[in-house]
Design an enzyme around this catalytic site. Sequence first.
Site, PDB file in Angstrom:
ATOM      1  N   TYR A 102       0.863  -1.189   0.000  1.00 42.17           N
ATOM      2  CA  TYR A 102       0.000   0.000   0.000  1.00 42.17           C
ATOM      3  C   TYR A 102       0.895   1.232   0.000  1.00 42.17           C
ATOM      4  CZ  TYR A 102      -3.785   3.200   1.557  1.00 42.17           C
ATOM      5  OH  TYR A 102      -4.699   4.221   1.677  1.00 42.17           O
ATOM      6  N   LYS A 157      -1.074  -1.240  -4.284  1.00 44.88           N
ATOM      7  CA  LYS A 157      -2.200  -0.306  -4.285  1.00 44.88           C
ATOM      8  C   LYS A 157      -1.547   1.056  -4.402  1.00 44.88           C
ATOM      9  CE  LYS A 157      -5.404   1.327  -0.799  1.00 44.88           C
ATOM     10  NZ  LYS A 157      -5.683   2.634  -1.359  1.00 44.88           N
TER      11      LYS A 157
HETATM   12  C1  LIG Z   1      -6.307   9.015   1.363  1.00 41.82           C
HETATM   13  C2  LIG Z   1      -7.423   8.241   0.770  1.00 41.82           C
HETATM   14  O1  LIG Z   1      -8.482   8.152   1.341  1.00 41.82           O
HETATM   15  N1  LIG Z   1      -7.195   7.676  -0.389  1.00 41.82           N
HETATM   16  C3  LIG Z   1      -8.150   6.889  -1.050  1.00 41.82           C
HETATM   17  C4  LIG Z   1      -7.498   5.683  -1.595  1.00 41.82           C
HETATM   18  O2  LIG Z   1      -6.365   5.388  -1.567  1.00 41.82           O
HETATM   19  C5  LIG Z   1      -8.921   7.571  -2.175  1.00 41.82           C
HETATM   20  O3  LIG Z   1     -10.031   6.791  -2.452  1.00 41.82           O
HETATM   21  C6  LIG Z   1      -9.323   8.996  -1.881  1.00 41.82           C
HETATM   22  O4  LIG Z   1     -10.081   9.063  -0.699  1.00 41.82           O
HETATM   23  C7  LIG Z   1     -10.129   9.623  -3.023  1.00 41.82           C
HETATM   24  O5  LIG Z   1      -9.462   9.427  -4.213  1.00 41.82           O
HETATM   25  C8  LIG Z   1     -10.383  11.098  -2.793  1.00 41.82           C
HETATM   26  O6  LIG Z   1      -9.188  11.827  -2.857  1.00 41.82           O
HETATM   27  C1  LIG Z   2      -8.059   2.932  -0.814  1.00 49.12           C
HETATM   28  C2  LIG Z   2      -8.231   3.692   0.257  1.00 49.12           C
HETATM   29  O1  LIG Z   2      -9.092   4.430   0.046  1.00 49.12           O
HETATM   30  C3  LIG Z   2      -7.973   3.306   1.614  1.00 49.12           C
HETATM   31  O2  LIG Z   2      -6.938   2.846   2.022  1.00 49.12           O
HETATM   32  O3  LIG Z   2      -8.877   3.477   2.329  1.00 49.12           O
END
Ligand SMILES: CC(=O)N[C@H](C=O)[C@@H](O)[C@H](O)[C@H](O)CO
Ligand SMILES: CC(=O)C(=O)O
Length: 291
Positions: A133, A161
């Site tokens: 990740y 990821k």
């Molecule tokens: C930091 C975080 O939450 N990252 C998520 C996945 O990695 C994303 O799904 C984001 O929330 C989304 O792309 C909005 O910026």
């Molecule tokens: C993918 C991402 O949104 C998370 O780690 O929650």
Amino acid sequence: MKKLYSALMTAFNDDGTVNEAGTREMIRYNIDVNKVDGLYVGGSTGENFNMSHEQKEQVFKIAIDEAKNDVDLIAQVGSLDLNEAKYLAKFVTDLGYPHISAVTPFYYNYTFEQIKNYYNEIVKDVDNELIIYSIPVLTGVSLSLDQFAELFENPKIIGIKYTNADFFLLERVRNRFPDKLILSGFDEMLLPALALGVDGAIGSTYNLNAKRAKAEMNAFDAGDIDKARQLQKDSNDLISALIANDIYPSLKLVFKELGVNAGVTKRPMAQPTPEMIAGAKKIYNDYLKED
Ligand SMILES: CC(=O)N[C@H](C=O)[C@@H](O)[C@H](O)[C@H](O)CO
Ligand SMILES: CC(=O)C(=O)O
């Protein structure tokens, strides 16, 4: 077929305990209504890094009990306590999770050797496969192409990821490791990630917006780029509004508008204010309500 995963949220009660019924409702909604291909359990969106060890175990148990084998499941077990990460890797493997994932260790400025040792240790004693990740915006840890290559020397490390807006690196990674699984993490940049050949996507906003994202993937696969761009634009209107309203609590508030009891975020995350609640209603009405 490219796969779409929701980053599962945890429903919390006001006192910060896990709301099991609400968490189950979100899992069901993702499987039955969103029809996602899988769930990423224990990630940023799941507020894993806000949770006690007992809560992490509780959520891992709830998710697989509710989802069974209906969808693919990835358990994020990474922790600053390497012993906890190793324990959880074994715990979720014994529960039947088909994949594990671990965030790069953060806060202390670990050397790459230390990071590599962390990953090799996590997978060493478990019969499971791990997805790295990588989320530099939250961890401060950026891995280079050569560093990914070194991590991939371990055959149990099968993918990334990739939550990173560095598309030059994404292209380099995709082309150097055609057989590795690359799942895109920024929902607002799904289309450019598809163009570079990712295997799928994992994200927070797919909890609400999976149908549009699936339609975008299908349009892309069919070569209809104009349609895919329009769908990304529509998604990004929603995502911009969520970010402006504070994304993690707002995802839960909008879920409530859809009839799903998503609880609240756990402190120190923001608790809902009247303005935020009004904002969430507007987001639902503007971008999600089906007439
Ligand atoms: C930091 C975080 O939450 N990252 C998520 C996945 O990695 C994303 O799904 C984001 O929330 C989304 O792309 C909005 O910026
Ligand atoms: C993918 C991402 O949104 C998370 O780690 O929650």
